[in-house]
Design a protein around this motif. Structure first.
Motif, short mmCIF file in Angstrom:
data_model
loop_
_atom_site.label_atom_id
_atom_site.label_comp_id
_atom_site.label_asym_id
_atom_site.label_seq_id
_atom_site.Cartn_x
_atom_site.Cartn_y
_atom_site.Cartn_z
N ILE A 307 11.88 12.90 -0.42
CA ILE A 307 11.01 12.51 0.68
C ILE A 307 9.58 12.90 0.28
CG2 ILE A 307 12.70 12.61 2.55
CD1 ILE A 307 11.74 15.47 3.12
N PRO A 308 8.58 12.22 0.81
CA PRO A 308 7.22 12.46 0.28
C PRO A 308 6.74 13.91 0.30
CG PRO A 308 7.25 10.48 1.61
CD PRO A 308 8.61 11.11 1.77
N PRO A 309 7.05 14.74 1.32
CA PRO A 309 6.47 16.10 1.27
C PRO A 309 7.22 17.06 0.36
CG PRO A 309 7.01 15.41 3.54
CD PRO A 309 7.70 14.48 2.62
N LEU A 310 8.34 16.65 -0.22
CA LEU A 310 9.18 17.59 -0.98
C LEU A 310 9.34 17.11 -2.41
CD1 LEU A 310 11.27 20.00 -0.89
CD2 LEU A 310 13.00 18.27 -0.39
N VAL A 311 9.15 18.01 -3.37
CA VAL A 311 9.30 17.61 -4.77
C VAL A 311 9.94 18.73 -5.59
CG1 VAL A 311 6.90 18.21 -5.35
CG2 VAL A 311 8.13 16.61 -6.79
N TRP A 312 10.92 18.35 -6.41
CA TRP A 312 11.53 19.23 -7.40
C TRP A 312 10.98 18.82 -8.75
CZ3 TRP A 312 15.78 22.58 -6.11
CH2 TRP A 312 16.28 22.43 -4.81
N ARG B 75 3.13 -3.09 12.66
CA ARG B 75 2.54 -2.03 11.83
C ARG B 75 2.73 -2.36 10.35
NH1 ARG B 75 2.52 3.80 11.54
NH2 ARG B 75 1.87 4.37 9.45
N ARG B 76 3.93 -2.82 10.01
CA ARG B 76 4.22 -3.11 8.61
C ARG B 76 3.35 -4.27 8.11
NH1 ARG B 76 8.23 0.03 7.27
NH2 ARG B 76 8.90 -1.06 5.39
N ALA B 77 3.22 -5.28 8.99
CA ALA B 77 2.39 -6.43 8.59
C ALA B 77 0.93 -6.02 8.46
CB ALA B 77 2.53 -7.53 9.63
N PHE B 78 0.47 -5.19 9.39
CA PHE B 78 -0.92 -4.73 9.36
C PHE B 78 -1.19 -3.90 8.11
CE2 PHE B 78 -4.34 -1.78 10.70
CZ PHE B 78 -5.29 -2.70 11.09
N SER B 79 -0.27 -2.99 7.80
CA SER B 79 -0.44 -2.13 6.63
C SER B 79 -0.46 -2.96 5.34
CB SER B 79 0.70 -1.11 6.59
OG SER B 79 0.55 -0.25 5.51
N GLN B 80 0.44 -3.93 5.29
CA GLN B 80 0.51 -4.78 4.10
C GLN B 80 -0.78 -5.60 3.94
OE1 GLN B 80 3.16 -4.73 1.93
NE2 GLN B 80 2.02 -6.12 0.59
N ALA B 81 -1.26 -6.12 5.08
CA ALA B 81 -2.46 -6.95 5.02
C ALA B 81 -3.70 -6.12 4.67
CB ALA B 81 -2.67 -7.66 6.35
N LEU B 82 -3.75 -4.92 5.25
CA LEU B 82 -4.95 -4.11 5.09
C LEU B 82 -4.98 -3.36 3.76
CD1 LEU B 82 -7.19 -3.72 7.25
CD2 LEU B 82 -6.21 -1.48 7.70
N PHE B 83 -3.84 -2.79 3.39
CA PHE B 83 -3.82 -1.92 2.21
C PHE B 83 -2.96 -2.46 1.08
CE2 PHE B 83 -4.34 0.95 5.92
CZ PHE B 83 -5.63 1.34 5.65
N GLY B 84 -2.29 -3.56 1.33
CA GLY B 84 -1.38 -4.08 0.30
C GLY B 84 -0.21 -3.14 0.07
N ALA B 85 0.14 -2.35 1.08
CA ALA B 85 1.22 -1.38 0.94
C ALA B 85 1.90 -1.16 2.29
CB ALA B 85 0.68 -0.05 0.42
N MET B 86 3.18 -0.87 2.25
CA MET B 86 3.92 -0.56 3.47
C MET B 86 3.60 0.88 3.91
SD MET B 86 5.54 -3.01 4.71
CE MET B 86 6.07 -4.66 4.28
N PRO B 87 3.87 1.22 5.18
CA PRO B 87 3.53 2.58 5.64
C PRO B 87 4.12 3.69 4.76
CG PRO B 87 4.07 1.20 7.51
CD PRO B 87 4.36 0.38 6.29
N GLU B 88 5.37 3.52 4.31
CA GLU B 88 5.98 4.59 3.50
C GLU B 88 5.31 4.70 2.13
OE1 GLU B 88 7.56 2.14 4.94
OE2 GLU B 88 8.78 0.98 3.54
#
Lengths: 338, 152
Positions: A307-312, B75-88
């Motif tokens: 997960i993003p906040p955790l790294v080994w 949110r996913r569409a907005f993130s993709q359009a704005l940053f070219g990336a999904m929220p995760e």
């Protein structure tokens, strides 16, 4: 009976207030890696922890909870406060020593307040990370890909500076130029003395996105150091980071003159994603030293970030003329942003 | 050299996320309170507000960007359009910002919550489907919804 109208009124007002308030989903909830907001005070608590095990080829193994850092942030209007208090080595052990808390020490890594005049100009006062290169500015263990730190990211300058900084971002062409210019004011402002702190220092850092995935930066600093070597120094730095999806190549180089010698240090690091949240890391470092021949090391590592906040992380470091600065050996750690 | 320039331009056009578009019924609209003095924002300015590089508007007032939950299709569409990336995929960016004391935009539960919050809060800026924007808010820009892409 007489209370009923009051109750109805209270319920009506409550309902109106509830309807009038936007429903907040996560704003005041704790989230790993985002800290804990304290209601609507604007205060947020968070931090990170890092546990390291090192097995250098020519020395005893050792284990440390190397960092336990607590962030406190506060934002209101045009003001922003940030502090990072660190308990270094709260728990440690080695081949020759049982588990102990005896090596623990407190450090105040950062303590500053920003006044934001515009997006282009903020004034920072206090103790902050020295803006030289990228690694020093994001050095927290959960944010970097190796347990060991490149020598070029810390050996020739103080990692912190205490004084005044002007910083912000300016539109240049289609993109944004971020800048920071700083001067140290007095050691007395530093509540806990940094290791080999700057004295009478000033410097600047510029960072520009040449393309969507390519950032380049330059640094300059002029300073005296408290400890050996004594003298006044000029340092120039160059950095670049290219990323594409989860691939990344980064490099940093610094050149310092003064104190009767000239030293150049730098590294190039590459990151490649593997299946199942694993990453492969390779790094080459070159570092000129005052009392030894120029050293070189290679670092080959694996990181697992479920997960993003955790790294080994686990890595092997191997080099030449590196025994005092960056000894060969196996290094591993687990770090979490909380 | 000219070929290289053309190639660079073609590459840029292919890789730059689309942002502002002519209005379509299912487009997302970037909204602000109806009484706000701000009438329009460039794509770059919207991007800087939502990645919290721009903290103040031209009058020195603090921007308060708000997001929908990460799983929300808007949110996913907005993130993709704005940053070219999904929220995760933005998590690493936000981890670094968090280390500098900057947190991502607040998350509101629904588009109606965004409309209520934005209309009642000076400096708040959010996004909803254009068809849901009403007289409580002002539309600053339309955002094309790209085809959903698989998260990296």
């Amino acid at each position: 009976m007489s209370k009923s109208p009051h109750l109805a009124a209270v319920l009506a007002v409550t309902l109106l207030v509830a309807l009038g308030q936007p429903a907040r989903a996560e704003s005041f909830a704790y989230q790993l890696g985002r800290g804990l907001p304290l209601g609507e005070t604007g205060i947020r608590l968070g931090g990170y922890a890092n546990a390291v095990i090192a097995a250098p080829r020519s020395g005893p193994w050792n284990f440390d909870i190397r960092d336990l850092s607590l962030f406190t942030t506060w934002e209101r209007g045009n003001w922003r406060f940030f502090s990072e208090t660190e308990v270094a080595n709260p728990l440690s052990a080695s081949e020759h020593q049982d588990l102990t808390t005896g090596n623990a020490r407190f450090e105040l890594e950062r303590l500053y307040i920003d006044h934001i005049f515009t997006d282009a100009l903020s004034v920072r006062f206090g103790k902050f990370l020295t803006p030289i290169g990228r690694w020093n500015l994001i050095h927290a263990a959960p944010l970097v890909w190796t347990t060991t730190r490149p020598i070029a990211s810390y050996q020739l300058f103080s990692r912190n500076a205490t004084g005044l900084m002007l910083h912000g971002g300016l539109p240049v062409g289609e993109r944004r130029l971020e800048y920071a210019a700083y001067t140290t004011l007095s050691d007395s402002l530093d509540p806990y003395k940094s290791e080999n702190p700057f004295e009478n220092a000033f410097g600047a850092h510029l960072l520009y996105s040449l393309a969507e995935n390519l950032e380049v930066g330059i640094s300059y600093a002029n300073y005296e150091l408290h400890e050996e070597p004594v003298g006044r120094f000029n340092l120039a730095g160059l950095e670049a980071t290219w990323s594409y999806r989860q691939f990344e190549v980064s490099t940093e180089w610094v050149h310092r003159s003064g104190g009767g010698n000239e030293l150049t240090q730098g590294f190039v690091q590459a990151l490649a994603p593997l299946p199942s949240h694993f990453y492969a890391i390779g790094r080459y470092e070159y570092f000129q030293q005052i009392s030894e021949a120029a050293g070189q090391v290679g670092v080959f590592g694996l990181a697992f970030r479920p997960i993003p906040p955790l790294v080994w992380k686990v890595e092997y470091r191997l080099g030449t003329h590196n025994e005092s600065a960056a000894p060969d050996g196996l290094y591993g750690s687990i770090a979490v942003l909380f | 050299m000219r070929g290289l320039t053309c190639l660079s331009l073609a590459f840029a056009l292919l890789t730059c996320p689309p942002l502002i578009s002519s209005a379509a019924s299912d487009d997302l609209a970037v909204v602000i309170a109806a009484q706000s003095p701000v009438d329009r924002l460039s794509p770059g300015a919207i991007r800087l507000i939502f990645n919290r590089k721009s903290l103040l508007d031209g009058n020195g007032n603090r921007w308060i960007p708000v997001n929908l939950p990460p799983a929300d299709p808007a949110r996913r569409a907005f993130s993709q359009a704005l940053f070219g990336a999904m929220p995760e995929e933005m998590e690493e960016y936000w981890n670094i910002e968090y280390f500098h004391g900057i947190t991502p935009p607040e998350v509101l539960a629904s588009e109606e919550a965004v409309l209520r919050f934005v209309s009642a809060t000076a400096g708040a800026i959010g996004y909803v489907h254009a068809s849901r924007a009403d007289n409580r808010v002002k539309i600053l820009a339309h955002v094309s919804q790209p085809l959903p892409s698989k998260a990296r």
